[in-house]
Design an enzyme around this catalytic site. Sequence first.
Site, short mmCIF file in Angstrom:
data_model
loop_
_atom_site.label_atom_id
_atom_site.label_comp_id
_atom_site.label_asym_id
_atom_site.label_seq_id
_atom_site.Cartn_x
_atom_site.Cartn_y
_atom_site.Cartn_z
N SER A 67 -1.84 -77.84 72.04
CA SER A 67 -2.84 -78.82 71.60
C SER A 67 -4.07 -78.89 72.50
O SER A 67 -5.14 -79.29 72.04
CB SER A 67 -2.20 -80.21 71.49
OG SER A 67 -1.23 -80.20 70.49
N ASP A 69 -4.23 -79.01 64.53
CA ASP A 69 -4.61 -78.14 65.64
C ASP A 69 -3.70 -76.91 65.71
O ASP A 69 -4.04 -75.92 66.35
CB ASP A 69 -4.59 -78.91 66.96
CG ASP A 69 -3.30 -79.70 67.17
OD1 ASP A 69 -2.46 -79.75 66.25
OD2 ASP A 69 -3.14 -80.27 68.27
N ASP A 99 3.19 -84.34 65.48
CA ASP A 99 3.65 -83.22 66.29
C ASP A 99 4.86 -83.57 67.15
O ASP A 99 5.87 -82.86 67.15
CB ASP A 99 2.50 -82.77 67.20
CG ASP A 99 2.94 -81.84 68.31
OD1 ASP A 99 3.11 -80.65 68.03
OD2 ASP A 99 3.11 -82.32 69.45
N THR A 116 -5.10 -83.63 73.10
CA THR A 116 -6.13 -83.65 72.06
C THR A 116 -7.32 -84.55 72.41
O THR A 116 -8.46 -84.07 72.42
CB THR A 116 -5.50 -84.02 70.70
OG1 THR A 116 -4.39 -83.14 70.46
CG2 THR A 116 -6.49 -83.89 69.58
N GLU A 137 -6.69 -89.04 66.25
CA GLU A 137 -5.55 -88.13 66.25
C GLU A 137 -4.28 -88.82 65.75
O GLU A 137 -3.96 -89.92 66.19
CB GLU A 137 -5.29 -87.60 67.67
CG GLU A 137 -4.15 -86.58 67.71
CD GLU A 137 -3.58 -86.32 69.10
OE1 GLU A 137 -3.78 -87.16 69.99
OE2 GLU A 137 -2.93 -85.27 69.28
#
Lengths: 577, 169
Positions: A186, A427, A385, A247, A380
């Site tokens: 990331s 991403d 994730d 991120t 984000e």
Amino acid sequence: MRRIKALFVTGVLLMFGAAAMASEAEIVVLPIDRAKFLAGQRFDLEVEFRGASANEIGLLIDGRDASEFFGKEPVVKKSGTLSSFRFNDVALTKAGEITAEAKAKVGGKEYVKSVRYTVVPPQEQKARNVILFIGDGMGLASRQIARILSKGVTEGKYDGLLEMELLQDGTALINTSGYDSLVTDSANSASAYATGHKSVVNAMGVYENSDPDPLTHPKVENITELVKRARGMSVGLVTTSNITDATPAAMVAHTRRRAEQNFIAGEMAKADVILGGGSQQFLPRSVAGSKRADDRDLIEEFKAEGYAFAANRAGLAAAKGERVLGLFGLDNMNVYLDREILKDPEVLGGFTDQPTLMEMTKHAIDILSKNENGFFLMVEGACIDKQLHSMDWERSAYDTIEFDKAIGVAREFAANDGSTLIITTADHSHGISILGTYHERDGKTGREAVRTYAESIFPTFSDSNGDGFPENPAPDVTLAIGYANHPDYYEDFKFHAKPVSPAIMSGDVAVGNTARAPRGALYIGNIPANESSEVHTADDVPLSAAGPGADYFRGVMDNTEVFFGIVRALGIDPAQK
Amino acid sequence: MLKTHITMREAAPWPLLSKYKIGQAILLIFLSLNRLHAPAAWAAGAGALQFNEMYDSVSSLGITLSDKLKSLEGEVVAMEGFMAPPLKPTLDFFVLTRVPMSICPFCSSDANWPYDIVMVRLDKSVTSLPFDRPIRVEGRLELGSEIDEETGFVSVVRIRATRIQEARK
């Protein structure tokens, strides 16, 4: 212009160099070949000669001496068989193709490395604001799982599309690799979005040189620095993870190592609105819960710089002014399912008043949109994730829905504003796939109850209050989700009431955690045995965009193009101001 | 030939950072504890301490230690938990966690330890302990922020261990 005269080293050193040459020597030019720049974007240009002791190295840019080209002298270093020189904070101002040719001499032998750069000119401004939504690890399957849960599917037709799927002015598939490896992380991928340049795993805003110090690698100017410098825009960062995680960090910081989170916390002051988890990086080490190695109290420092501080949802509602720092957990915020639906006190650990991603996005837009020069906001969905690493697709899916709802907040703003480009992408991807559905209506369990082809009757998620989130994450007929890349783990296709690690370390190998599925089947891992979680994949990820400038996104694109789509829409000209 | 030659001057070598590698879990740790697997002869009066008894309140502004925890400072306590894979090969401490740790270099770097952890200091030494089964630690309780110089690991609650063994379920 002062010239540096050649100074030939002693015969002893030459002999040393010749001896070292037995191993392969190479010239590395950073930025790398085929790098692309916005004209005027600042960067550090470094040439390293590795593997032999060079007596001379030099650089020509389009045939001109680099010192003359940039109007400054380089910083020169030499240590053993590593030599380097570097031009800090330079820019290529003329659009077009450009060639940089580095040469090194070892004794009588000459090494040459030639790279080509592309410099694109600033464009006419189309949008005042850009909102970039990054669903961390949100591949195609993640989007579809969220659509199934949130919108439903009847007789094979979806009963609606996600907010992100209604962004239809630009659609693209994005390649995610960094310049070092096929599978990215990331930091590296967010860095491509933030700078237009690829980097390496764990790095952001830099090219990688040989220096072990993670804070000195050659930098590339990022979107935050550009929009501040060239237009005085406001910048916002919103996430559900530690705000210093990769991120959001890549939007402001330059470091070879994303783990430098104490450093990154300080860099957050480049942004105006900072909302997420991770106060542990802001508290002085004397405070219990701090992860700082020093006595700096960053919360107090931010307050002194004019930031309103919020520690929970109620505090956020009250945080007015042009700059806000909101930290809603010591660590990552809890995921939507735990925060808003299950509310297990043991899971929340005292953090019972965390805002949603929708609330944070709304608050950020309310503040940032007061700047008439416009704003750049990155939002984000971080735990899409993190929950896939933990092989918990339900928790990931609810966070994808939350992320989508936040996009809905932005779409509402953009509809009224008329000058906002919204971009949604991921991403990188994860190895999940929708195998079919799962139910035990006929008494079958485990893999025998995974329903494929004609047996895969539609799932029974229900959203009776219409908020987009199914009330029950474990309905009678649920999805059967498979993981392509995993450690040893136990599977029973059931929802986990509490977050649980799929595998835990035992010595230097990860063993399946029986707590994940006490009566489940053991699936032998297919990645190295020391890896205890599911990992990223190299799959391309979808991008959807709407608003002025969204037409840039079409076909198959490199991840660095997201940056160029942003600066093109904003018409950023780094030569201004 | 280049128009300009840039002379390579001798410069001080770049500093080597002493960064340890997380995830470099080692299979065996060598504690020379006497009779590690011998029947427990726990110190009489060792105060039992649970993970959920350590804090009064937790917020973004930090953790408030509970009265029980504070009252046990300097006393001999006993705790059960899991031994996290060690941060460094030279073992003078390890981290005791409420649940077993899965180490993911990207989602669980050293910066992302849970906050409810206890640092266990080791004066003596030997034998292997599993990371995936509960262990029981007995020793004197220490409180207050401290940093391990070698790893940068920050701790607030520590036990100076005099006895460690697998917990019997």
